[in-house]
Structure formats: C-alpha cells, structure tokens
Design a protein around this motif. Structure first.
Motif, PDB file in Angstrom:
ATOM      1  N   ALA A  28       0.835  -1.205   0.000  1.00 25.02           N
ATOM      2  CA  ALA A  28       0.000   0.000   0.000  1.00 25.02           C
ATOM      3  C   ALA A  28       0.872   1.258   0.000  1.00 25.02           C
ATOM      4  O   ALA A  28       2.020   1.238   0.464  1.00 25.02           O
ATOM      5  CB  ALA A  28      -0.921   0.007   1.213  1.00 25.02           C
ATOM      6  N   PRO A  29       0.356   2.369  -0.500  1.00 22.43           N
ATOM      7  CA  PRO A  29       1.121   3.622  -0.490  1.00 22.43           C
ATOM      8  C   PRO A  29       1.422   4.069   0.939  1.00 22.43           C
ATOM      9  O   PRO A  29       0.562   3.983   1.823  1.00 22.43           O
ATOM     10  CB  PRO A  29       0.180   4.615  -1.178  1.00 22.43           C
ATOM     11  N   GLU A  30       2.627   4.528   1.167  1.00 17.63           N
ATOM     12  CA  GLU A  30       2.994   5.014   2.492  1.00 17.63           C
ATOM     13  C   GLU A  30       2.072   6.166   2.882  1.00 17.63           C
ATOM     14  O   GLU A  30       1.732   7.011   2.075  1.00 17.63           O
ATOM     15  CB  GLU A  30       4.446   5.496   2.496  1.00 17.63           C
ATOM     16  N   GLY A  31       1.674   6.166   4.151  1.00 18.50           N
ATOM     17  CA  GLY A  31       0.799   7.211   4.652  1.00 18.50           C
ATOM     18  C   GLY A  31      -0.675   6.896   4.549  1.00 18.50           C
ATOM     19  O   GLY A  31      -1.516   7.654   5.042  1.00 18.50           O
ATOM     20  N   ALA A  32      -1.020   5.769   3.917  1.00 16.45           N
ATOM     21  CA  ALA A  32      -2.428   5.406   3.773  1.00 16.45           C
ATOM     22  C   ALA A  32      -3.050   5.096   5.131  1.00 16.45           C
ATOM     23  O   ALA A  32      -2.385   4.630   6.054  1.00 16.45           O
ATOM     24  CB  ALA A  32      -2.570   4.190   2.855  1.00 16.45           C
ATOM     25  N   LEU A  33      -4.344   5.384   5.239  1.00 14.16           N
ATOM     26  CA  LEU A  33      -5.115   4.947   6.394  1.00 14.16           C
ATOM     27  C   LEU A  33      -5.363   3.451   6.262  1.00 14.16           C
ATOM     28  O   LEU A  33      -5.821   2.989   5.210  1.00 14.16           O
ATOM     29  CB  LEU A  33      -6.467   5.666   6.437  1.00 14.16           C
ATOM     30  N   VAL A  34      -5.058   2.690   7.284  1.00 16.80           N
ATOM     31  CA  VAL A  34      -5.341   1.261   7.300  1.00 16.80           C
ATOM     32  C   VAL A  34      -6.332   1.023   8.434  1.00 16.80           C
ATOM     33  O   VAL A  34      -6.004   1.242   9.606  1.00 16.80           O
ATOM     34  CB  VAL A  34      -4.071   0.426   7.488  1.00 16.80           C
ATOM     35  N   ILE A  35      -7.539   0.611   8.076  1.00 15.48           N
ATOM     36  CA  ILE A  35      -8.623   0.494   9.054  1.00 15.48           C
ATOM     37  C   ILE A  35      -9.099  -0.947   9.096  1.00 15.48           C
ATOM     38  O   ILE A  35      -9.674  -1.454   8.129  1.00 15.48           O
ATOM     39  CB  ILE A  35      -9.803   1.414   8.672  1.00 15.48           C
ATOM     40  N   ASP A  36      -8.847  -1.620  10.216  1.00 14.30           N
ATOM     41  CA  ASP A  36      -9.330  -2.980  10.367  1.00 14.30           C
ATOM     42  C   ASP A  36     -10.679  -2.949  11.065  1.00 14.30           C
ATOM     43  O   ASP A  36     -10.785  -2.531  12.215  1.00 14.30           O
ATOM     44  CB  ASP A  36      -8.344  -3.830  11.174  1.00 14.30           C
ATOM     45  N   MET A  37     -11.721  -3.393  10.356  1.00 15.54           N
ATOM     46  CA  MET A  37     -13.077  -3.398  10.897  1.00 15.54           C
ATOM     47  C   MET A  37     -13.520  -4.804  11.293  1.00 15.54           C
ATOM     48  O   MET A  37     -14.687  -5.040  11.595  1.00 15.54           O
ATOM     49  CB  MET A  37     -14.036  -2.756   9.898  1.00 15.54           C
ATOM     50  N   SER A  38     -12.569  -5.743  11.303  1.00 11.26           N
ATOM     51  CA  SER A  38     -12.826  -7.098  11.787  1.00 11.26           C
ATOM     52  C   SER A  38     -12.964  -7.069  13.306  1.00 11.26           C
ATOM     53  O   SER A  38     -12.745  -6.039  13.950  1.00 11.26           O
ATOM     54  CB  SER A  38     -11.663  -8.020  11.406  1.00 11.26           C
TER      55      SER A  38
END
Length: 296
Positions: free
Chosen positions: A86-96
C-alpha cells in the motif's frame, strides 16, 4: 479526505459495507479470496481486484473485514500484503473483530512502516451493514479517526473514538458479551413462554415495549419464534468473539461469570455442528436442556 478505498474481505458484512462506500461516492476496489465476491462488488458500483497489491494500488485508505486475528495478520503483514504494497501514509482500518493485543501490535508495526492504523470493529449485523446503520467503535489517534470520519459515516449510523489502539476491539468484546447474554435470555424467555402455552408473539410484543425491550429482541425475536436461523451473524463467529472476550477478561483479572456461561452455550451450539447458523440458534440449546422439541 480519502477518495480511493481498497476493501479486503467481501463476506456477509464486507460486501454491503463496500457497496455503501461506493454509493457514497468513494472509488472502491475490492479483493476477496473467493473471486466471485469481488465480482459482486463490481456489479454494484465498485471494482474487482485479483490480488491485495492490485486492490491497494494508489489507495488513500485500506479497509479490512476478515474473520479472525490470523487472517488480519496475514493480510496486513504477509508477503504481498497491505503493509508491503500500500502507499505510504495510507489509512489502514481494520473493521474485523480480533484480539485487542493483536490490534495494538498491528498498529505499532504499521506506524513503523509509515501507515495510520485504526481498529474499528462494528456492531449491527448483516441488516445494519446493508442499511449503512452500523455502530463503529474506533481505537487509534484522534487525528486519524477524524480523517477516517467520512468512511465511517458511509457505513454506520454512529461512530465513536473509544481510546487508543486496541480500545475499539476491547469495546467490541464488551458488545459481544452483552449480545450473547441477551440472546441467551431471550431464548430462555421464549421457551418459558411456550412451556406455559402463552401466545409467544403477543407476549414478546409487549415485552419489547417495556424494560425487557432490546435490539436483540427486536431484530432476532421473530426469527427465534419461527425457528428461522439463516445467518445474519454466524454462531461460529460469535463463539470466536466470546473466546476473545473471556481471554481478555482473564488477562485483566475481571470476573464475567454470566458471560462465561453464555460463552459455554455458544461453544456447545458450535460443537453440535450448528456454527453456520445465526447466533440466535442458541434457542436450540435451551430447548435441548429443557427436553423440548421445536413447535411444528
């Protein structure tokens, strides 16, 4: 504000959530191990990707909605996974729904690699996912939660930052304790009413208008009366969630005796081969303990 979203995990909950994001104007690309799920998203306004790397290419935000902690670890940390592509700085949101400690570890690792990682599990089941009325409980830095707000608003009726990394998963564990206990008591009340020959539909209608009323009674009561257990939320997933909650309680030195009993009933339901049914099938355990058969 994120505009390009990668959505990984297009199951019972993930697909309608991804569709709602697309309907809200986000550019959504989905990936699922079963390719037909990604194609279902493509038919409803999104795009399908053949790999995680293809899904996250150019994404501002990456959302994961997966069954369990090992699945999330593999998708985020594995070769060709989110943190690697993924692009650096991206929001990574785990909704599990995963172990709080795992959520904290993933947030720390993501930060080292230049990502903004949030844990944002949801409550509301399949119906809430379809309607875009989920409750989202979010753990992570306040500024990142604010940046993700438009995404949460597209899938939920409410979202609340409940604390730092891992806090969202802790609150979700508490949510699952309450839901399991409520399901168990609704099941017991229904079998009790039927044992006395009372009109269960009328009885549960009036109970729902008083202090006994709850979202569980409202959403699950009719299906339980009619013995319809098509999965809105599978028992095997709630069993996993209860194991997370009881383990976290032991770690904190907190007694949860009623919830622990509900966890045993959920485990028994799954052990009997009914894990693929809706969690409201706890009613079957109450009937067995009562020596009763479902009314025809």
């Amino acid at each position: 504000m994120p505009s390009k979203v990668a959505f990984i995990g297009l199951g019972t909950m993930g697909l309608p959530m991804a569709v709602n994001l697309s309907s809200a104007g986000f550019d959504v690309t989905g990936y699922n191990r079963s390719p037909h799920k990604a194609q279902a998203l493509a038919q409803r306004g999104g795009q399908a990707a053949s790999s995680i790397a293809a899904a996250v290419d150019g994404a501002d935000a990456v959302i994961t909605m997966l069954p369990d902690s090992p699945d999330v670890e593999t998708v985020l940390l594995g070769e060709g996974g989110v943190f690697a592509t993924a692009p650096e700085g991206a929001l990574v949101i785990d909704m599990s729904t995963i172990i709080p400690e795992t959520a904290r570890a993933l947030a720390q690792e993501g930060e080292k690699r230049g990502f903004c990682v949030l844990d944002a599990p949801v409550s509301g089941g399949e119906s809430g996912a379809i309607a875009g009325k989920l409750a989202v409980m979010v753990g992570g830095p306040k500024t990142d939660v604010e940046a993700a707000a438009p995404l949460f608003e597209a899938v939920g009726a409410t979202f609340v930052r409940v604390g730092p990394a891992g806090a969202g998963q802790t609150v979700k564990a508490a949510n699952q304790l309450i839901v399991a206990g409520n399901l168990q008591l609704v099941a017991e009340a229904l079998v009790f009413l039927e044992g006395h020959g009372v009109d269960a539909e009328a009885a549960m209608s009036v109970l729902g208008g008083g202090m006994a009323g709850s979202a569980v009674l409202e959403q699950k009561g009719a299906g339980m009366r009619q013995r319809r257990f098509e999965p809105g939320f599978r028992a095997e997933l709630h069993d996993k969630d209860m194991r997370i909650a009881t383990s976290a309680a032991r770690e904190a030195g907190v007694a949860i005796p009623v919830a622990a009993l509900a966890a045993q009933f959920m485990a028994a339901l799954c052990a009997q081969g009914d894990g693929a049914l809706d969690h409201s099938a706890l009613l079957k355990i109450v009937e067995q303990l009562s020596g009763r058969q479902s009314p025809s």
